[in-house]
Enzyme design. Structure first.
Site, PDB file in Angstrom:
ATOM      1  N   ASN A  69      12.363  69.077  37.039  1.00 36.37           N
ATOM      2  CA  ASN A  69      13.114  69.829  36.032  1.00 36.37           C
ATOM      3  C   ASN A  69      12.880  69.107  34.697  1.00 36.37           C
ATOM      4  O   ASN A  69      13.478  68.063  34.447  1.00 36.37           O
ATOM      5  CB  ASN A  69      14.603  69.819  36.423  1.00 36.37           C
ATOM      6  CG  ASN A  69      15.486  70.439  35.355  1.00 36.37           C
ATOM      7  OD1 ASN A  69      14.997  71.024  34.387  1.00 36.37           O
ATOM      8  ND2 ASN A  69      16.788  70.307  35.526  1.00 36.37           N
ATOM      9  N   LYS A 124      13.694  69.963  31.814  1.00 29.77           N
ATOM     10  CA  LYS A 124      14.799  70.201  30.859  1.00 29.77           C
ATOM     11  C   LYS A 124      14.233  70.558  29.476  1.00 29.77           C
ATOM     12  O   LYS A 124      13.169  71.148  29.387  1.00 29.77           O
ATOM     13  CB  LYS A 124      15.747  68.996  30.819  1.00 29.77           C
ATOM     14  CG  LYS A 124      16.239  68.631  32.225  1.00 29.77           C
ATOM     15  CD  LYS A 124      17.429  67.728  32.234  1.00 29.77           C
ATOM     16  CE  LYS A 124      17.813  67.436  33.675  1.00 29.77           C
ATOM     17  NZ  LYS A 124      18.979  66.590  33.815  1.00 29.77           N
ATOM     18  N   HIS A 169      22.385  74.931  37.530  1.00 32.95           N
ATOM     19  CA  HIS A 169      22.353  73.496  37.237  1.00 32.95           C
ATOM     20  C   HIS A 169      23.677  73.120  36.567  1.00 32.95           C
ATOM     21  O   HIS A 169      24.219  73.895  35.777  1.00 32.95           O
ATOM     22  CB  HIS A 169      21.167  73.181  36.322  1.00 32.95           C
ATOM     23  CG  HIS A 169      20.930  71.704  36.203  1.00 32.95           C
ATOM     24  ND1 HIS A 169      21.683  70.914  35.372  1.00 32.95           N
ATOM     25  CD2 HIS A 169      20.044  70.881  36.821  1.00 32.95           C
ATOM     26  CE1 HIS A 169      21.277  69.656  35.492  1.00 32.95           C
ATOM     27  NE2 HIS A 169      20.278  69.609  36.366  1.00 32.95           N
ATOM     28  N   GLU A 203      24.341  71.275  34.166  1.00 33.00           N
ATOM     29  CA  GLU A 203      24.297  71.315  32.696  1.00 33.00           C
ATOM     30  C   GLU A 203      24.545  72.733  32.193  1.00 33.00           C
ATOM     31  O   GLU A 203      25.088  72.936  31.123  1.00 33.00           O
ATOM     32  CB  GLU A 203      22.947  70.771  32.194  1.00 33.00           C
ATOM     33  CG  GLU A 203      22.899  69.250  32.316  1.00 33.00           C
ATOM     34  CD  GLU A 203      21.506  68.663  32.384  1.00 33.00           C
ATOM     35  OE1 GLU A 203      20.525  69.360  32.045  1.00 33.00           O
ATOM     36  OE2 GLU A 203      21.394  67.486  32.783  1.00 33.00           O
ATOM     37  N   GLU A 216      23.381  68.268  44.446  1.00 38.35           N
ATOM     38  CA  GLU A 216      23.188  67.445  43.248  1.00 38.35           C
ATOM     39  C   GLU A 216      24.550  67.036  42.677  1.00 38.35           C
ATOM     40  O   GLU A 216      25.163  67.787  41.898  1.00 38.35           O
ATOM     41  CB  GLU A 216      22.382  68.227  42.201  1.00 38.35           C
ATOM     42  CG  GLU A 216      22.042  67.376  40.997  1.00 38.35           C
ATOM     43  CD  GLU A 216      20.898  67.953  40.171  1.00 38.35           C
ATOM     44  OE1 GLU A 216      19.795  67.392  40.250  1.00 38.35           O
ATOM     45  OE2 GLU A 216      21.104  68.943  39.470  1.00 38.35           O
ATOM     46  N   GLY A 232      21.141  61.572  35.880  1.00 37.58           N
ATOM     47  CA  GLY A 232      20.807  60.709  34.753  1.00 37.58           C
ATOM     48  C   GLY A 232      21.595  59.411  34.688  1.00 37.58           C
ATOM     49  O   GLY A 232      21.559  58.714  33.678  1.00 37.58           O
ATOM     50  N   SER A 268      19.181  61.339  39.847  1.00 40.97           N
ATOM     51  CA  SER A 268      18.673  59.960  39.740  1.00 40.97           C
ATOM     52  C   SER A 268      17.644  59.582  40.812  1.00 40.97           C
ATOM     53  O   SER A 268      17.619  58.449  41.287  1.00 40.97           O
ATOM     54  CB  SER A 268      19.830  58.947  39.751  1.00 40.97           C
ATOM     55  OG  SER A 268      20.559  59.038  38.549  1.00 40.97           O
TER      56      SER A 268
HETATM   57  P1  PGA Z   1      17.890  63.161  36.904  1.00 39.60           P
HETATM   58  O1  PGA Z   1      18.215  64.701  36.721  1.00 39.60           O
HETATM   59  O2  PGA Z   1      16.813  63.046  37.931  1.00 39.60           O
HETATM   60  O3  PGA Z   1      17.460  62.689  35.551  1.00 39.60           O
HETATM   61  O4  PGA Z   1      19.160  62.494  37.370  1.00 39.60           O
HETATM   62  C1  PGA Z   1      18.266  65.567  37.811  1.00 39.60           C
HETATM   63  C2  PGA Z   1      18.612  66.948  37.361  1.00 39.60           C
HETATM   64  O5  PGA Z   1      19.330  67.099  36.368  1.00 39.60           O
HETATM   65  O6  PGA Z   1      18.202  67.939  37.998  1.00 39.60           O
END
Ligand code: PGA
Length: 254
Positions: A7, A9, A96, A98, A168, A174, A214
């Protein structure tokens, strides 16, 4: 076959950055073949066509990070499922955290997006996970079950098998913090039990369940292999082609 989904982003802000990314992928993939791993990359949709052009030579599939719940119409600024499909995308990330948090996406909206994705033969990659507060207050189970059951409401059983579900945890995104492999396994079993009890899915028809949050090449063996997951969703590390491909290499060899 295990999935390694990147992803990207809201990154790769220029053609130069995109081309550097492609060079990185080419270098990291040179002379490597993957039989047990399917890479999927979800760039910002402005780059989708460019990524789709690279999918054959570099042997990955491409997808989008979001879609609108309608196919077309007066929705300024939005991108629809048939557009993603017609431009060569195969997957789409839906729900997601976010988007749930920053764009107020509800389970009901996510449910509509899952349905339109399936209708257009896109594979929805549906993200489900608890927040830090929900975890601390013992609400993990409820949070996950609600998102799962509401998200998949009235989706035909045969279609649920085509979906990719991502466990997730929001607090793991992150942050460098991850659940233990036992905790991940428990959530996987909880999801499978719910899919069996609520949607009458047999074990053979279970959708792929992967882990996100992560993930890197150092922790992927424990997080994914030891907890019996079908792959990983990768954010930060997917921006570094070398490390991203290494995640696939670990899964290929374990
Ligand atoms: P990350 O993000 O691997 O940076 O923790 C995962 C995601 O948001 O899908």
């Amino acid at each position: 076959m295990k999935l390694v989904i990147g992803n990207l982003k809201m990154n790769l802000i220029s053609r130069t950055e995109r081309d550097n990314y492609f060079s990185g992928l080419e270098n990291s993939l040179a002379s490597k073949t993957f039989k047990e791993v399917q890479f999927v990359i979800c760039p910002p949709v402005i780059h989708l066509e460019a990524f789709v052009k690279k999918t054959t030579t570099l042997n990955f599939l491409a997808g989008a990070q979001n879609i609108h719940q309608e196919a077309s119409g007066r929705f300024t600024g939005e991108i629809s499922a048939p557009m993603v499909k017609n431009f060569g995308g195969e997957y789409v990330i839906i729900g997601h955290s976010e988007r749930r948090m920053n764009f107020n996406e509800s389970d009901e909206l996510i449910n509509k997006k899952i349905k339109i994705a399936l209708k257009n033969n896109l594979i929805p990659v549906v993200c489900i996970g608890e927040t830090e507060t929900e975890r601390a207050s013992g609400e993990l189970r409820n949070a996950i079950l609600t998102q799962l059951v509401e998200g998949l409401k009235d989706v035909p059983r045969a279609k649920i098998s085509q979906i990719v579900i991502v466990y997730e945890p929001v607090w793991a995104i992150g942050s460098g913090r991850v659940p233990t492999n036992d905790e991940i396994m428990e959530v996987r079993i909880l999801m499978q039990k719910t899919l069996h009890d609520e949607f009458k899915l047999s074990l053979e028809k279970m959708p792929q369940i992967i882990y996100g949050g992560s993930v890197n090449f150092k922790n992927v063996k424990e997080i994914c292999v030891e907890s019996g997951m079908n792959g990983v969703l990768v954010g930060g590390e997917s921006l570094h082609p070398k490390d991203f491909i290494k995640i696939g290499e670990v899964l290929e060899n374990n």
